[in-house]
Design a protein around this motif. Structure first.
Motif, PDB file in Angstrom:
ATOM      1  N   LEU A 386      70.005 -28.407 -43.305  1.00  0.00           N
ATOM      2  CA  LEU A 386      68.716 -29.058 -43.543  1.00  0.00           C
ATOM      3  C   LEU A 386      67.959 -28.354 -44.663  1.00  0.00           C
ATOM      4  N   GLU A 387      67.974 -27.026 -44.637  1.00  0.00           N
ATOM      5  CA  GLU A 387      67.267 -26.270 -45.682  1.00  0.00           C
ATOM      6  C   GLU A 387      67.877 -26.535 -47.048  1.00  0.00           C
ATOM      7  N   THR A 388      69.196 -26.520 -47.136  1.00  0.00           N
ATOM      8  CA  THR A 388      69.868 -26.755 -48.420  1.00  0.00           C
ATOM      9  C   THR A 388      69.584 -28.157 -48.939  1.00  0.00           C
ATOM     10  N   LEU A 389      69.677 -29.156 -48.047  1.00  0.00           N
ATOM     11  CA  LEU A 389      69.429 -30.538 -48.471  1.00  0.00           C
ATOM     12  C   LEU A 389      67.985 -30.731 -48.900  1.00  0.00           C
ATOM     13  N   ALA A 390      67.053 -30.125 -48.166  1.00  0.00           N
ATOM     14  CA  ALA A 390      65.638 -30.277 -48.509  1.00  0.00           C
ATOM     15  C   ALA A 390      65.330 -29.658 -49.864  1.00  0.00           C
ATOM     16  N   GLU A 391      65.987 -28.560 -50.191  1.00  0.00           N
ATOM     17  CA  GLU A 391      65.773 -27.932 -51.500  1.00  0.00           C
ATOM     18  C   GLU A 391      66.222 -28.844 -52.638  1.00  0.00           C
ATOM     19  N   ARG A 392      67.166 -29.753 -52.342  1.00  0.00           N
ATOM     20  CA  ARG A 392      67.681 -30.654 -53.377  1.00  0.00           C
ATOM     21  C   ARG A 392      67.010 -32.024 -53.351  1.00  0.00           C
ATOM     22  N   GLN A 393      66.108 -32.242 -52.403  1.00  0.00           N
ATOM     23  CA  GLN A 393      65.471 -33.559 -52.254  1.00  0.00           C
ATOM     24  C   GLN A 393      63.962 -33.423 -52.410  1.00  0.00           C
ATOM     25  N   PRO A 394      63.430 -33.611 -53.621  1.00  0.00           N
ATOM     26  CA  PRO A 394      61.980 -33.479 -53.812  1.00  0.00           C
ATOM     27  C   PRO A 394      61.163 -34.432 -52.937  1.00  0.00           C
ATOM     28  N   ASP A 395      61.737 -35.592 -52.596  1.00  0.00           N
ATOM     29  CA  ASP A 395      61.009 -36.560 -51.779  1.00  0.00           C
ATOM     30  C   ASP A 395      61.220 -36.335 -50.291  1.00  0.00           C
ATOM     31  N   GLY A 396      61.858 -35.240 -49.920  1.00  0.00           N
ATOM     32  CA  GLY A 396      61.997 -34.888 -48.524  1.00  0.00           C
ATOM     33  C   GLY A 396      63.185 -35.541 -47.846  1.00  0.00           C
ATOM     34  N   LEU A 397      63.470 -35.070 -46.628  1.00  0.00           N
ATOM     35  CA  LEU A 397      64.568 -35.592 -45.822  1.00  0.00           C
ATOM     36  C   LEU A 397      64.007 -36.452 -44.706  1.00  0.00           C
ATOM     37  N   SER A 398      64.567 -37.631 -44.521  1.00  0.00           N
ATOM     38  CA  SER A 398      64.206 -38.466 -43.380  1.00  0.00           C
ATOM     39  C   SER A 398      64.970 -37.957 -42.165  1.00  0.00           C
ATOM     40  N   LEU A 399      64.275 -37.336 -41.220  1.00  0.00           N
ATOM     41  CA  LEU A 399      64.941 -36.805 -40.033  1.00  0.00           C
ATOM     42  C   LEU A 399      65.391 -37.920 -39.098  1.00  0.00           C
ATOM     43  N   VAL A 400      64.778 -39.091 -39.201  1.00  0.00           N
ATOM     44  CA  VAL A 400      65.227 -40.236 -38.400  1.00  0.00           C
ATOM     45  C   VAL A 400      66.609 -40.677 -38.876  1.00  0.00           C
ATOM     46  N   GLU A 401      66.784 -40.766 -40.193  1.00  0.00           N
ATOM     47  CA  GLU A 401      68.094 -41.141 -40.732  1.00  0.00           C
ATOM     48  C   GLU A 401      69.128 -40.058 -40.443  1.00  0.00           C
TER      49      GLU A 401
END
Length: 637
Positions: A386-401
């Protein structure tokens, strides 16, 4: 511990299990008449130590490889059966390849039909088996005579007694491989519990149809039980089923039915024994869980893949199917006569575009690395991911998806994200996790946007929230942006004035003439739910109507007034009082109806509707059919 047999046809798999357990796994009339296993058979013997042990007898004939694949899904290990008179045969190798692709360990090799060969041939067979599978336990038996059966049985009993149940960190998922109706019970489905725990009386979703069903009764390892968990062979007596169920369907525990998908991004591994390359968009048969599907193989990194190669790929299925990150699969040739390779699902819900773009491939590579590190086997295994993906996603991670992708609850992912220092923002059903560095950068962008706006429009109080979102974060969900903006307001980074946002240092001012006239006109609008219109003010004060309109518009830009409709301007304090009425009606009735609002404010129906529509426009309320629901309580407080 659940073990499957594997090996070539007529190498004595069913006979061996009969000798071990006293049970014939072949139950079909055709199987008994032909002496050929067609469907997987299931045996749950009682061991001397009382340990739980189960066997799945799978077909060995090449025509029934698809049934073999449905039977081995989710087992703990396999017994590789090799007849001494034949030795290693084509289906021996293919079954072993399938086990390798599914990461199912061979716990022992059993050499059968030892009565038909001499000691030299048996020794040669042992060497051949060892070269094939390496150092594993090896037993020589003659099932018909019972030779060697006791030693194998004792070894299996000890192995089962020492077996540690695999952790079940995810939500319950059950791959259905048999469906039948039992007199006095009704519909029963059997299969392997892929993850999680299920209890009697629990409600589940039947996928991919999305129907809600209830567990009326439950058996695990062919015994009545109150619950079952990952790795168990499980029979569920279902109630509330109103559609057809077939092999390959799933039962899952989730707050809502998960969407099925016809495209799966996967990590693919081709068998090194192939005599040709895999080609992009080639038709394939796909075996996953207990399902047998058809579709096409899309290669994401190159147009071809050589034998033994590994690559990111996308499977396009001919029918929707449920899957989660980590699910294992096997692909076979278009004619279903050769196993090509297999791998693991990475993302069951890939975007429609950009499958080969570097950011997308990096996203898949991160998920692949997580699986290789055993993330799917641990409760907090995806925290670092989650931390790695969030660092690469400026618009954030959808935790529902991600909850649907990773088979973890949203609450579990939120806990893990918080532990890794991510910022969580909730808005309705949307839950997103952000790397703080991206929110800090966005806050700087927002500050620069406000500074530019104040420079271009110094007389205006600030930018409306929705306009600000379109400038700063156009891809963001409206609710998520507003929640984040509220955190900036609470921290004092920006100032909210009604629906407007401004920098703390900004002070909008009118020129002296407009300010002087404002002091005369604005008191006329105070504390009135039905203030005079522009032309009435102009007539009463003997002023030019365009001049009055200019003054009122200038004050609206400052945030002192709001234009509710063409000729009606309201001070902020008056709108705050109207907002209090709306909140009171919402508390009393659960919603705000126009008639109740009109009666409470004592204004005409047309003006009441205009006021309610204004509150809709600024995001304070939302119209739902013939009433309003509060969206942002306290906005006018």
């Amino acid at each position: 511990m659940i073990l499957a047999t594997a090996g070539h046809v007529d190498h004595g798999k069913t006979t061996l299990l009969h000798a071990l357990t006293g049970v014939d796994a072949d139950t079909l009339k055709e199987e008994k008449s032909r002496g050929l296993t067609i469907e997987p058979g299931f045996i749950y013997p009682t061991t001397e130590s009382g340990a739980e042990l189960g066997f799945i007898d799978v077909p060995g004939h090449e025509r029934f490889i698809h049934n073999m694949l449905s039977g081995v899904a989710g087992v703990d290990g396999a017994l590789l059966i090799i007849a001494c008179d034949d030795g290693v045969m084509p289906q021996t190798r293919e079954h072993l390849a399938i086990l390798t692709l599914l990461s199912i360990p061979v716990v022992a090799v059993v050499l059968t039909k030892t009565d038909l060969v001499d000691s030299e041939r048996r020794a040669a067979c042992e060497r051949e088996a060892q070269a094939l599978v390496g150092e594993v336990a090896m037993f020589s038996v003659c099932a018909r005579a019972g030779t060697g059966i006791e030693a194998l049985s004792n070894w299996l009993d000890a192995r089962a007694a020492d077996w540690q149940a695999r952790p079940a960190p995810g939500r319950f998922r059950h791959a259905i491989d048999r469906v039948f109706t039992k007199k006095g019970a009704g519909l029963v489905v059997t299969g392997t519990v892929v993850d999680g725990v299920v209890e009697r009386g629990q409600s589940l979703w039947l996928l991919p149809r999305g129907e809600r069903v209830r567990v009326r009764g439950l058996r695990r390892q062919n015994r009545e039980a109150e619950h079952a968990q990952r790795g168990d062979r499980c029979a569920l007596n279902l109630a509330g089923v109103e559609c057809e169920i077939k092999r390959g369907d799933w039962l899952i525990d989730a707050p809502a039915p998960l969407p099925a998908s016809q495209r799966l991004d996967v990590a693919l591994h081709l068998l090194p024994t192939l005599d040709r390359d895999a080609l992009h968009w080639m038709p394939v048969h796909i075996h996953m869980g207990a399902a047998h599907l058809t579709g096409r193989l899309g290669l994401l990194e190159a147009p071809t893949l050589a034998p033994g190669g590994r690559a990111l790929a996308q499977l396009t299925l001919d029918a929707p199917q449920h899957a989660c990150c980590g699910d294992r699969f096997v692909i076979r040739s278009q004619g279903a006569d050769e196993t090509l390779g297999g791998g693991r699902v990475l993302d069951p819900y890939p975007p429609r575009r950009g499958a080969r773009r570097p950011p997308r491939l990096a996203y898949l590579a991160t998920l692949q690395q997580a699986l290789e590190n055993g993330a799917s086997e641990r409760q907090n295994g995806f925290a670092a991911t989650l931390e790695t993906l969030a660092e690469r996603q400026p618009d954030g991670l959808s935790l529902v998806e991600l909850s649907a992708t990773l088979n973890r609850s949203v609450e579990t992912l939120e806990e893990q994200a918080r532990a890794r220092g991510l910022t969580l923002i909730r808005a309705g059903t949307e839950h997103r996790a952000f790397a703080p560095v991206h929110l800090d950068a966005l806050a700087n962008v927002l500050d620069e946007a406000l500074a530019q706006y104040h420079l271009e429009a110094p007389a205006e109080v600030g930018m409306e929230r929705d306009r600000l979102r379109r400038v700063v974060a156009p891809k963001w969900n409206v609710g998520v942006f507003r929640e984040w903006l509220d955190t900036l307001v609470s921290a004092g980074h920006v100032i909210a004035q009604g629906p407007f946002i401004k920098r703390p240092s900004h002070e909008a001012r009118l020129d002296e003439a407009l300010e002087t006239l404002s002091q005369t006109l604005l008191p006329l609008l105070d504390e009135r739910f039905d203030p005079p219109r522009v032309r009435d003010i102009a007539t009463d004060r003997q002023l030019d109507e365009p001049r009055v309109r200019e003054v009122l518009f200038a004050n609206a830009r400052l945030g002192r007034l709001f234009q509710v409709r063409k000729d009606h301007f309201y001070p902020t304090d008056t709108l705050a009082r109207l907002g209090e009425i709306i909140e009171a009606l919402a508390r009393e009735h659960g919603c705000v109806r126009a008639a109740d609002y009109r009666d409470r404010t004592q204004v005409g129906r047309k003006l009441a509707i205009a006021q309610l529509e204004f509150f809709d426009r600024v995001g304070y309320t939302r119209r739902v059919h013939d009433a309003r629901q509060l969206r942002r309580p306290g906005m006018w407080g």
